[in-house]
Structures are given as structure tokens and as C-alpha cells.
Design an enzyme around this catalytic site. Structure first.
Site, PDB file in Angstrom:
ATOM      1  N   GLU A 169      -3.001  -9.150   3.228  1.00 49.53           N
ATOM      2  CA  GLU A 169      -3.521  -9.645   4.361  1.00 49.53           C
ATOM      3  C   GLU A 169      -4.760  -9.556   4.385  1.00 49.53           C
ATOM      4  OE1 GLU A 169      -1.622  -6.833   3.773  1.00 49.53           O
ATOM      5  OE2 GLU A 169      -2.386  -5.351   5.221  1.00 49.53           O
ATOM      6  N   HIS A 185      -3.978  -4.631  -0.332  1.00 46.09           N
ATOM      7  CA  HIS A 185      -3.758  -5.399   0.901  1.00 46.09           C
ATOM      8  C   HIS A 185      -3.722  -6.911   0.851  1.00 46.09           C
ATOM      9  CE1 HIS A 185      -3.303  -2.033   3.456  1.00 46.09           C
ATOM     10  NE2 HIS A 185      -4.164  -1.491   2.498  1.00 46.09           N
ATOM     11  N   CYS A 228       0.904  -1.253   0.054  1.00 48.45           N
ATOM     12  CA  CYS A 228       0.007   0.025  -0.059  1.00 48.45           C
ATOM     13  C   CYS A 228       0.804   1.291  -0.006  1.00 48.45           C
ATOM     14  CB  CYS A 228      -1.182  -0.042   1.268  1.00 48.45           C
ATOM     15  SG  CYS A 228      -2.334   1.107   0.890  1.00 48.45           S
TER      16      CYS A 228
END
Lengths: 215, 256
Positions: free
Chosen positions: A194, A192, A82
């Protein structure tokens, strides 16, 4: 035991990135730290980030971590996520223009305003939610990740690398922008991983297994 | 192309998921971690947690819950309820929330939105707008902002308030119709449309979903970027996957 270091400069959701890496790289130690020595002792480094680019660069400099990132990028696999990906470029338009780390040539630009898609529907900024990433070139981090998979994005600025060879994947929103970048042993994801369910974890697993070599 | 999002909402009280109508009649609806994981597996695009605990003494319980849930899911988590200060925002983000929703505190002090956005990034600051229709049937529609779970009027015009919140730095708006909340009569699509077309940031539709058709209306008539629903998912009436299949069949671009 190999180590993955997450660079902690006080911004970014380190918690979820850390536990995702622990899950996919059970044979490695995941270390969250702002101590340059500890970080330089790691085999791989992750530069996370949310928030504004000026605050990010200020904090990196204050903690004397900007040189560390540049130093680490000489040999270790380095992953920017990011805002951590955006600062890999030379300069961002955000906050009135901020010089960044310059590991990848090019700028970070704001989505055109007011954006509109082809059907005239008003597009919103931030670009927030799930969008597809088209893999524009082969890379070890894409192993086992289907082309055009969905990933979770949230950002108002996007990276525009000068050299198309540094773009790993692209996404359509207002324009076609670089969703993933790479140069030598450095990779960066605008989205992202995750927060992107199974494909995101696969990407992180690939990074954790990557030796920094490219085909 | 960016997908439209489907977001289950979980009301949290003292570490448990609860269900109730208009904040009354609370019944236990399960363990937050189990419920959150179930929705993640069903293909939810995000989750929203609203802490409806009345007492601020229970904040540590909330942080523990947020931590446990963030640990268990791989989609973004927004947490709201009782956020009063930048310190609260920070505490929730450190516990694992990806976004924090601010409601009453923004009404009391709009600059809190700016401060939190500057410090943590506008993308993680959601402003929750609870609006109630105040115009009569024959009049052009007008909505006002209510706080404290819809009990307290503020006199603020909802459309103007939405614009101000974006100007102050909100990255997203969560728009709840207090007239529809808990009624299963469908979103107030006029309210959604009025706000959605007037702001440049994403809008989440909330309040009133009883059927899958209502979800579709949130997009087609309300112009929302995401739809939030609680009871149709908690009751097991539909899975999130079924909802998205239906939306897709109605021409809504969703992630399947």
C-alpha cells in the site's frame, strides 16, 4: 458481493491498506473489523501489522483472533503484511522470543548486528526504504508485476522459512531474505504494497482476484 | 540493494502548504493534497509534513489535512510538529501518517520516545534533531540542540543527543542544521557525517539545499540515508525526477 476483511487488532495502518484495497477491488466490499463472526464471513482476509511482535500476538489472543486466522487459513485467501507476515511463521526472535501463528514453518530473525555491506559502508537497521524484490517462483500474486520491482520496506527482523518452496520473492539487505512468502492459500509480504505505488497496487489487485489456488 | 531516498518536505500551516525563510515571511505554496500527489507522481520516495501552526487549536485542521493527503498518495508519509504525547502520536498514525516525528517533546522528556516506540513500533518514530554549530572556527566542530524552531538553546551536545535518542528507541533521525536551514548554502555535511557514522539507524539530511549538487553531497559527504529538501522542489526549480536522475548520474543508488 465478495468481501475482503482487514483484521483490526489495534495495530497497523489500516487506513491506507483499506483505501488501497478499495481502489483496486471496486467490485468488493472492504471491511475493517475485530469481530470474529464478521471476519469469518469474508471471502479474503488481510492481516496487517506494525509494531512489536509480542504486543501483536497478545492483542490477537486477547481479541480471540489468533484462532480465527488459523481457521481462515484453512480455506480462504489470507494475506499478511509486514508484521502480519512475520507472525505467519512459527516464532520470532523479537522481544526476547515470541511464539507466533505457525502457518509457515520457520523463524523470524534479527538482521545481524553490526551489519556492513561488501563495500564496508555501515548498513542501518531498520531496513527502511525502497528495495527490489526478486521473484523466486511463479504465483498468481505476481501477475503483471515486473521481476525485481521496487517496494517499500521498513523492518528490523526478517522471515526465514524452513522450506525454500515457501519463499515467493527475495531481497538483498545484509543477507538475502524472504520478502514474500506463500503456502497454499496463504501469502505474506514483508514490504508494504500500500506504500509501493503502482506495483504495490497491482499486487493487491492480484490478491483481491485470487481464489487461493496455486499453480 | 536499498535505494537512497529523496524526500520533499512540506511545511503546513492552517491546512495549506507554506514557504518561508526560517519560519518567517510565510507565503502560500498550494493545497497539500495537490502538492503531495504531484511529488508522488514525480517519484518521491516519501513525504514529510511539518506542521508549523503556532496554535494548538488548529490540530483538527492538521488531522484533516493528513487524512486527505494519506488518501491521495501511495508512498510513506511522515508528520511532525507539535507532537507532545503518545496520544498525539496515535492520533497522527490513525489519521494516516506512517511515521511521526518528535522534536521538542523528546528534549523535554526523552522517555516519550521509548514509550511511543514500544507502543507503535520504533519504525514509525522519527526523532527530529535541530542542531546549531556552537564551536568557533579554530575549534573542533561541536553542535548543540535547539528547540522551538531553532530559537531555544538546550546545551545538549548534538552527537551525544543523537546516540541517546537511538538508545531510547528512535527508528530514524531527521537531522536539520539550523545554521543552514533556508540559506540554500548546502547541508552541514560535517554534522551529518558525525551523526550518521555514530548511529545504527537511518539518517535524513535536512537544512540548506539550494542545488542538486547539495543533495548528492548529503550522501557522498554526509553519509546520509535520505535527503530532505523543500524549496528546490516547491519553487519548481527541479522536479523530484530530475533530482533523482542527477543523483543517479553521480553514482548514488536511487529508485528511478
Amino acid at each position: 458481493m465478495e468481501k475482503i476483511g482487514i483484521i483490526d487488532y489495534g495495530m497497523g495502518n489500516l487506513h491506507s491498506l483499506g483505501k488501497s484495497l478499495e481502489r483496486v477491488a471496486a467490485d468488493q466490499r472492504v471491511i475493517i473489523s475485530y469481530d470474529p463472526e464478521t471476519l469469518l464471513d469474508c471471502d479474503r482476509l488481510v492481516l496487517p501489522g506494525v509494531g512489536g511482535v509480542r504486543a501483536c500476538m497478545d492483542e490477537l489472543r486477547r481479541l480471540e483472533l489468533n484462532d480465527l486466522v488459523i481457521e481462515a487459513a484453512r480455506k480462504r485467501p489470507l494475506l499478511g503484511v509486514c508484521l502480519g507476515m512475520q507472525v505467519l511463521l512459527e516464532r520470532s526472535e523479537e522481544n526476547g522470543g515470541v511464539p507466533a501463528l505457525g502457518l509457515i514453518q520457520g523463524d523470524v530473525l534479527r538482521f545481524p548486528d553490526p551489519p556492513a555491506d561488501t563495500e564496508g559502508e555501515r548498513l542501518k537497521v531498520p531496513h527502511m526504504g525502497w528495495n527490489r524484490v526478486h521473484q523466486t517462483q511463479a504465483h498468481p500474486v505476481w501477475n503483471g508485476v515486473p521481476d525485481d520491482s521496487w517496494f517499500y520496506f521498513v523492518h528490523s527482523y526478517y522471515a526465514s522459512p524452513q522450506n525454500p518452496a515457501h519463499v515467493l520473492g527475495s531481497t538483498e539487505y545484509v543477507t538475502t531474505f524472504a520478502a514474500a512468502v506463500a503456502r497454499d492459500n496463504v501469502v505474506g509480504f514483508q514490504f508494504h504494497p500500500e506504500k509501493s505505488q503502482a506495483v504495490g497496487l497491482q499486487l493487491l489487485a492480484n490478491f483481491a482476484a485470487w481464489d487461493g489456488e496455486t499453480p | 540493494m536499498l535505494a537512497k531516498r529523496v524526500i520533499p518536505c512540506l511545511d503546513i500551516n492552517a491546512g495549506r502548504v507554506v514557504k518561508g525563510v526560517k519560519f518567517e515571511d510565510l507565503r502560500d505554496a498550494g493545497d497539500p493534497v495537490e502538492v503531495a500527489r504531484r511529488y508522488d507522481l514525480q517519484g518521491a520516495d516519501e513525504l514529510v509534513f511539518l506542521d508549523i501552526t503556532a496554535s494548538s487549536d488548529d490540530r483538527p485542521t492538521l488531522f484533516k489535512t493528513v487524512e486527505a493527503v494519506a488518501e491521495a498518495i501511495y508512498i510513506p508519509l511522515t508528520v511532525g510538529g507539535g507532537v507532545r504525547s503518545c496520544a498525539d502520536v496515535r492520533a497522527l498514525l490513525s489519521a494516516g501518517a506512517d511515521k511521526v516525528s518528535i522534536n521538542t517533546a523528546a528534549v523535554l522528556r526523552p522517555d516519550l520516545v521509548t514509550e511511543a516506540g514500544d507502543r507503535y513500533g520504533v519504525q514509525c518514530i522519527v526523532v527530529a534533531i535541530d542542531a546549531k554549530r556552537v564551536s568557533k572556527k579554530s575549534q573542533p566542530p561541536r553542535w548543540e540542540i535547539f528547540t522551538h524552531g531553532g530559537r531555544k538553546p538546550t546545551g545538549l551536545d548534538a552527537i551525544e543527543w543523537a546516540a541517546l535518542m537511538v538508545q531510547k528507541g528512535a527508528g530514524e533521525l531527521l537531522v536539520t542544521s539550523m545554521d543552514r536551514d533556508g540559506t540554500k548554502a548546502g547541508y552541514d555535511v560535517e554534522l551529518l557525517h558525525a551523526i550518521s557514522r555514530s548511529v545504527p539507524v537511518p539518517v535524513i539530511a535536512s537544512g540548506g539545499v539550494g542545488t542538486l549538487e547539495h543533495l548528492a553531497q548529503g550522501f557522498s559527504q554526509g553519509g546520509a540515508d535520505a535527503v530532505l529538501a523543500a524549496s528546490i522542489f516547491h519553487g519548481g526549480t527541479y522536479t523530484v525526477g530530475e533530482a533523482k536522475q542527477y543523483l543517479s548520474s553521480q553514482g548514488v543508488h536511487v529508485r528511478l
